[in-house]
Enzyme design. Structure first.
Site, PDB file in Angstrom:
ATOM      1  CE1 TYR A  21      -3.333   2.902   0.601  1.00 39.79           C
ATOM      2  CE2 TYR A  21      -1.846   3.523   2.378  1.00 39.79           C
ATOM      3  CZ  TYR A  21      -2.903   3.823   1.539  1.00 39.79           C
ATOM      4  OH  TYR A  21      -3.508   5.053   1.620  1.00 39.79           O
ATOM      5  N   PRO A  74       2.292  14.470   4.024  1.00 40.15           N
ATOM      6  CG  PRO A  74       0.420  15.352   2.926  1.00 40.15           C
ATOM      7  CD  PRO A  74       1.880  15.607   3.175  1.00 40.15           C
ATOM      8  CE  LYS A 225       1.508  16.750  -0.543  1.00 39.74           C
ATOM      9  NZ  LYS A 225       1.158  15.727  -1.561  1.00 39.74           N
ATOM     10  CG  HIS A 249      -1.260  12.040  -4.414  1.00 39.71           C
ATOM     11  ND1 HIS A 249      -2.246  12.948  -4.114  1.00 39.71           N
ATOM     12  CD2 HIS A 249      -1.379  11.061  -3.494  1.00 39.71           C
ATOM     13  CE1 HIS A 249      -2.939  12.530  -3.078  1.00 39.71           C
ATOM     14  NE2 HIS A 249      -2.423  11.387  -2.669  1.00 39.71           N
ATOM     15  NE  ARG A 284      12.320   7.403  -1.846  1.00 42.94           N
ATOM     16  CZ  ARG A 284      11.216   8.161  -1.939  1.00 42.94           C
ATOM     17  NH1 ARG A 284      11.228   9.412  -1.518  1.00 42.94           N
ATOM     18  NH2 ARG A 284      10.102   7.644  -2.425  1.00 42.94           N
ATOM     19  NE  ARG A 304       5.725   5.221  -2.114  1.00 43.73           N
ATOM     20  CZ  ARG A 304       5.237   6.086  -2.993  1.00 43.73           C
ATOM     21  NH1 ARG A 304       5.853   7.247  -3.207  1.00 43.73           N
ATOM     22  NH2 ARG A 304       4.139   5.799  -3.672  1.00 43.73           N
TER      23      ARG A 304
END
Length: 361
Positions: A21, A74, A225, A249, A284, A304
């Protein structure tokens, strides 16, 4: 532990469907991969003999003065990742001086998220992310809830007129939260029975007029956003946005759009310094932060990596992610001859496969 090691530990710890997910994207996941690959195309041309032993990397953002240039973007359902969920994320962000953007789809209510952040810092910067609901009363109720909780800004996500098609979730049958988990900010809203949940809106009906009305209904700064087109950046400012977040997104909506960082320079030019521009998607490493700031971003959001840190080591894992990115960015700034964020400029960014002034890079 490195960010890669935290990711690997999170993958081992999580239910495979929950891992997918977070890790997955829309369609064939071209945009998901492209966000990261785009940063690999950029390199930094350092300046020399103008640095400083001590550097100031703080950013002045709406509702968050002197914040770290790395913001927690978020992301949904933190309690699926770790029992402490959004509370752990909030404490970690506050401890590291980072803005936390907690979302409509959080599994912890916004008031509890802010309270957890205050356990670590007396005056944390927590922003609340929401969608424009087709029923204005629901949107206003969410705004008032965020205000009462002590949020210092609002972030309206505008790139989700429909849900993205997530192949991994369809394969895993992950369509609903397991029992005991809910998007708690959608509880007890107008038009629903007491204690009931309202669906998170994905609607194509809201307009710039609706955004402007939201911006006028609150004294909090409101950021927009999900902007990729420079014309939309101009419209955002015209309708009262206090900031623009360049984002696709995280590759979770359309699988046919450019990498977010590739859209950043045009949006920065369109905004022309009137409001801060932020970026999320594909960050990253600390050098990615430096590239984004050199291209005009005031700060970057990470999603993430924070979730991997949370799943692997809870609050300590989130702190590790934020501290690593901060320290790597400061190191890169020093190597580029910078004393502060503004010393990174667009002329210091080149692509690795084009001819630049003086030869081939």
């Amino acid at each position: 532990m490195t960010l890669r090691a935290l990711h690997d530990a999170a993958r081992e710890a999580l239910d495979p469907a929950h891992y997918d997910y977070v890790a997955g994207g829309a369609g064939e996941e071209r945009v998901l991969a492209g966000n990261e690959r785009a940063f690999d195309r950029y390199a930094l041309l350092p300046r020399v003999l103008r640095g400083a032993e001590d550097r100031d990397t703080a950013a002045d953002l709406p509702g968050a003065r002197r914040a770290a240039p790395v913001v927690v973007a978020p992301t949904a359902f933190h309690r699926l990742m770790h029992p402490d969920g959004e509370r752990a994320t909030a404490r970690a962000a506050a401890a590291e001086g980072a803005v936390l953007i907690t979302g409509t789809a959080a599994t912890t209510a916004v008031a509890d998220v802010v309270a957890a952040a205050r356990e670590t810092a007396p005056d944390p910067a927590v922003w609340f992310q929401l969608y424009l609901h087709p029923r204005p009363a629901v949107t206003e109720a969410l705004v008032r809830r965020a205000e009462k909780a002590g949020c210092t800004a609002l972030v309206v996500t505008v790139d989700s007129p429909v849900f993205g098609r997530h192949t991994r979730d369809l394969r895993n049958g992950f369509t609903d939260l397991p029992p005991g988990y809910a998007a708690e900010n959608m509880r007890d809203l107008p038009g629903a029975p007491p204690g009931a949940l309202t669906d998170i809106p994905m609607s194509a009906s809201p307009t710039w007029r609706d955004f402007g009305e939201l911006a006028r209904m609150t004294s909090l700064p409101v950021l927009v956003k999900g902007v990729l087109h420079p014309a939309d950046a101009r419209l955002a400012v015209e309708h009262g946005a206090a900031g623009v977040v360049v984002s696709n997104h995280g590759g979770r909506q359309s699988d046919a759009v450019p990498a977010a960082v590739d859209c950043l320079p045009a949006v920065v030019r369109a905004v022309a310094g009137r409001v801060p521009v932020l970026l999320d998607g594909g960050v990253r490493r600390g050098s990615d932060v430096a590239v984004a700031l050199a291209l005009g971003a005031a700060a970057v959001g990470v999603g993430r990596p924070v979730v991997w840190g949370l799943a692997a080591e809870g609050e300590a894992g989130v702190r590790s992610v934020l501290a690593t990115l901060r320290d790597e960015y400061d190191h890169t700034l020093a190597l580029c001859g910078g004393r502060r964020n503004a010393d990174l400029t667009e002329d210091m960014v080149v692509t690795r496969d084009v001819v630049t002034r003086g030869g081939t890079w």
